[in-house]
Design a protein around this motif. Structure first.
Motif, short mmCIF file in Angstrom:
data_model
loop_
_atom_site.label_atom_id
_atom_site.label_comp_id
_atom_site.label_asym_id
_atom_site.label_seq_id
_atom_site.Cartn_x
_atom_site.Cartn_y
_atom_site.Cartn_z
N THR A 26 86.63 108.21 -10.64
CA THR A 26 85.97 108.76 -11.83
C THR A 26 85.36 107.63 -12.65
OG1 THR A 26 87.45 110.66 -11.92
CG2 THR A 26 86.31 110.06 -13.96
N VAL A 27 86.09 106.55 -12.81
CA VAL A 27 85.57 105.40 -13.55
C VAL A 27 84.31 104.87 -12.87
CG1 VAL A 27 86.07 103.04 -14.32
CG2 VAL A 27 87.84 104.81 -14.47
N ASP A 28 84.30 104.85 -11.56
CA ASP A 28 83.12 104.39 -10.83
C ASP A 28 81.91 105.29 -11.12
OD1 ASP A 28 84.57 102.35 -9.69
OD2 ASP A 28 84.90 103.37 -7.77
N GLU A 29 82.14 106.59 -11.19
CA GLU A 29 81.04 107.51 -11.48
C GLU A 29 80.51 107.31 -12.90
OE1 GLU A 29 79.53 109.73 -9.25
OE2 GLU A 29 80.73 108.46 -7.92
N ILE A 30 81.41 107.07 -13.83
CA ILE A 30 80.99 106.83 -15.22
C ILE A 30 80.20 105.53 -15.32
CG2 ILE A 30 81.88 106.33 -17.54
CD1 ILE A 30 84.14 108.38 -16.82
N TYR A 31 80.62 104.53 -14.55
CA TYR A 31 79.87 103.26 -14.48
C TYR A 31 78.47 103.50 -13.92
CZ TYR A 31 79.06 98.28 -13.29
OH TYR A 31 78.55 97.01 -13.18
N LYS A 32 78.39 104.33 -12.90
CA LYS A 32 77.09 104.62 -12.29
C LYS A 32 76.13 105.23 -13.31
CE LYS A 32 76.80 108.29 -9.72
NZ LYS A 32 77.05 109.23 -8.60
N VAL A 33 76.64 106.20 -14.07
CA VAL A 33 75.79 106.84 -15.07
C VAL A 33 75.42 105.87 -16.18
CG1 VAL A 33 75.68 108.69 -16.78
CG2 VAL A 33 76.66 109.14 -14.53
N ALA A 34 76.36 105.03 -16.60
CA ALA A 34 76.05 104.02 -17.62
C ALA A 34 74.96 103.08 -17.14
CB ALA A 34 77.31 103.24 -17.98
N ASN B 166 79.05 114.84 -20.79
CA ASN B 166 78.18 115.04 -19.62
C ASN B 166 78.98 115.00 -18.32
OD1 ASN B 166 75.73 115.42 -18.28
ND2 ASN B 166 75.29 113.23 -18.18
N ALA B 167 79.97 114.10 -18.28
CA ALA B 167 80.81 114.00 -17.08
C ALA B 167 81.74 115.21 -16.94
CB ALA B 167 81.63 112.71 -17.14
N LEU B 168 82.16 115.77 -18.07
CA LEU B 168 83.12 116.87 -18.04
C LEU B 168 82.48 118.23 -17.75
CD1 LEU B 168 85.31 115.88 -21.10
CD2 LEU B 168 86.25 116.52 -18.87
N LEU C 39 81.25 99.42 -23.69
CA LEU C 39 80.53 99.30 -24.95
C LEU C 39 79.32 100.23 -24.91
CD1 LEU C 39 80.68 95.42 -25.45
CD2 LEU C 39 82.36 97.17 -26.08
N THR C 40 79.03 100.82 -26.06
CA THR C 40 77.99 101.85 -26.11
C THR C 40 77.14 101.67 -27.37
OG1 THR C 40 79.58 103.33 -27.19
CG2 THR C 40 79.30 103.56 -24.81
N ASP C 41 76.00 102.36 -27.40
CA ASP C 41 75.12 102.35 -28.57
C ASP C 41 75.67 103.31 -29.61
OD1 ASP C 41 73.45 100.54 -27.32
OD2 ASP C 41 72.11 102.08 -26.53
N GLY C 42 76.69 102.87 -30.33
CA GLY C 42 77.42 103.74 -31.24
C GLY C 42 78.39 104.62 -30.48
N ALA C 43 79.35 105.20 -31.19
CA ALA C 43 80.32 106.07 -30.53
C ALA C 43 79.66 107.33 -29.97
CB ALA C 43 81.43 106.45 -31.52
N SER C 44 78.58 107.79 -30.61
CA SER C 44 77.94 109.05 -30.19
C SER C 44 77.50 109.00 -28.74
CB SER C 44 76.73 109.36 -31.08
OG SER C 44 77.13 109.52 -32.42
N LYS C 45 76.96 107.87 -28.30
CA LYS C 45 76.52 107.76 -26.91
C LYS C 45 77.70 107.88 -25.95
CE LYS C 45 72.00 106.97 -26.98
NZ LYS C 45 71.02 107.79 -26.25
N GLY C 46 78.83 107.31 -26.33
CA GLY C 46 80.01 107.42 -25.49
C GLY C 46 80.52 108.85 -25.42
#
Length: 459
Positions: free
Chosen positions: A313-321, A148-150, A135-142
């Motif tokens: 990769t999912v773990d890294e995205i979780y870390k940044v979130a 950023n990850a790519l 879940l994110t603060d609007g789709a834009s944040k996602g």
């Protein structure tokens, strides 16, 4: 004196490269005119409630009770709120023991993510894993999080449809990547031309760009087209062949104004195609409470779902979130209600259906009204707005207007839009703001006004 760290000259160059046309020169001038007392119709951004769309009752009741849980202890609460809204508020407060004022899990409230997964399964016919939904603060944040990850450096490219929603060009610039445009075919109702797309990739690679992902916006923003199942299959096959991740911006999936091409998600088509694509193509899909018949832009509720991304990769995205600690909790509750609305038999169901149907029917009428209005103008052509919230007309300016723009030091489309704003109060975004090569939807009550002002100004 030496320059200071936050002097303009010392700023990150990527920040200075960012351009965001929907809040650019036209918007700033419109805001000035509004302060001077001129009525402005803001069509530069999809912001339904600011343009008169009324909020749906049930989600507001649920969130109001969650925001003020002491109301649930009032013996008269049943006189003010329907029983199903009370029950739903208690449900969400149980999922968020600290209430709306406490941080949630950085990925979002687990129970709400489970509701999103159930919604996706109902929509697509395939199970969804809540652990792969953030879940994110609007789709834009996602979108920004995934870009950023790519993007690793300036040689990483992202394929983006043009005309494009400026979020993508702005975020790619901010993260130091390269935008690789693929032009939609206006003459084919903003359709996809895979010869053009392959040429864009080949040209980028010839310049040393590594094309890493492709963006699709379906329904289209700002072009309003809906992709067919055949289109999406070809897109997925292309991503598989070229080893590209697919970023599917599907925030307008409720905004469909014709019956020939209903919305179908990229995820559903991917799984329908079966192996090897269904196991290999990396897909990230985005949705929001800001569009559709909800229009809750200010609540900032959104999500993204990851398909075929490896666990590391999912773990890294979780870390940044986790850096942001938590998406806003009221927005998460709105998302929960959006994906799990009142059902037949619930007290609030008849009112919810009546309200949502009225909004969608109004949007459908407006889509036709805007298209007909544009096409009634001399030297203006506009494809029918099949979905989303925008029309994207082509305006053929005469040589004298182009010369006047040059004398004013403006691009011709910017010059035209500024003159339109001054004369009519209609705030728009020039085509160049969306990257379009050369040569939004106001309230229904204001559409006749727009339709009347445009031909008069255009003449």
């Amino acid at each position: 004196m030496a320059r200071k760290p936050l002097d303009y000259e010392e700023l990150n160059e990527n920040v200075k490269k960012v351009q965001y046309a929907v809040r650019g020169e036209l918007y700033l001038r419109a805001s000035e005119l509004q302060k001077e007392g001129k009525k402005i119709i803001f069509t530069n951004v999809g912001n339904p409630h600011a343009l008169g769309q009324k909020p749906l009752t049930f989600p507001r009741q649920v969130v109001a009770l969650c925001q003020a849980p002491f109301l649930l202890d009032d013996p008269n609460v049943g006189l003010m709120f329907p029983a199903d809204a009370i029950a739903r508020a208690k449900h969400y407060l149980a999922l968020a023991p600290g209430g709306l004022g406490a941080y949630s899990d950085s990925r979002g409230i687990p129970g709400v993510r489970k509701e999103v997964a159930e919604f996706i399964e109902r929509r697509d016919g395939y199970p969804s894993d809540p652990e792969l939904i953030y879940l994110t603060d609007g789709a834009s944040k996602g979108v920004m999080q995934m870009l950023n990850a790519l993007i690793r450096n300036e040689r990483d490219g992202i394929l983006v449809p043009v005309p494009q929603y400026p979020l993508y060009s702005a975020a790619i610039s901010l993260f130091g990547g390269s935008l690789v445009p693929y032009y939609l075919e206006e003459e084919a109702n903003w359709g996809l031309d895979f010869v053009n797309i392959r040429q864009s990739v080949a040209e980028a690679r010839s310049r040393g760009i590594t094309v890493r992902a492709m963006v699709i916006i379906n329904p289209g923003n700002p072009t309003g087209q809906c992709l067919s199942e055949a289109n999406i299959k070809e897109l997925l096959q292309f991503c598989y062949q070229e080893n590209l991740a697919l970023l599917a911006d599907e925030v307008y999936q409720q905004n469909i104004y014709q019956d020939q091409r209903p919305f179908i998600s990229a995820r559903k088509v991917l799984f329908d195609m079966g192996p090897p694509l269904s196991r290999e193509v990396q897909l990230v899909s985005f949705h929001t409470v800001s569009k559709g018949y909800w229009g809750e832009c200010g609540q900032r509720g959104g999500y993204f779902e990851m398909t075929n991304l490896p666990p590391k990769t999912v773990d890294e995205i979780y870390k940044v979130a986790s850096i942001a600690l938590s998406p806003n909790v009221p927005g998460q509750i709105f998302m929960g209600v959006m994906v799990n609305p009142p059902k037949p038999g619930d007290i609030s169901y008849p009112k919810f259906v009546t309200e949502s149907k009225a909004i969608l029917e109004s949007l459908r009428r407006r889509a036709r009204m805007m298209t007909d209005g544009f096409n009634s103008c001399r030297n203006v052509v506009c494809n029918f707005t099949e979905g989303a919230m925008y029309s994207f007309p082509q305006i053929r300016l005469p040589p004298r207007a182009i010369e006047a723009a040059k004398r004013a030091g403006k691009a011709p489309d910017v010059f035209y839009c500024l003159k339109l704003l001054e004369a009519t109060g209609i705030s728009t975004v020039p085509g160049s703001g969306f990257g379009q090569k050369e040569g939004g939807v106001p309230p229904e009550d204001d559409h006749p006004s727009c339709g009347g002002r445009l031909p008069g100004h255009h003449v």
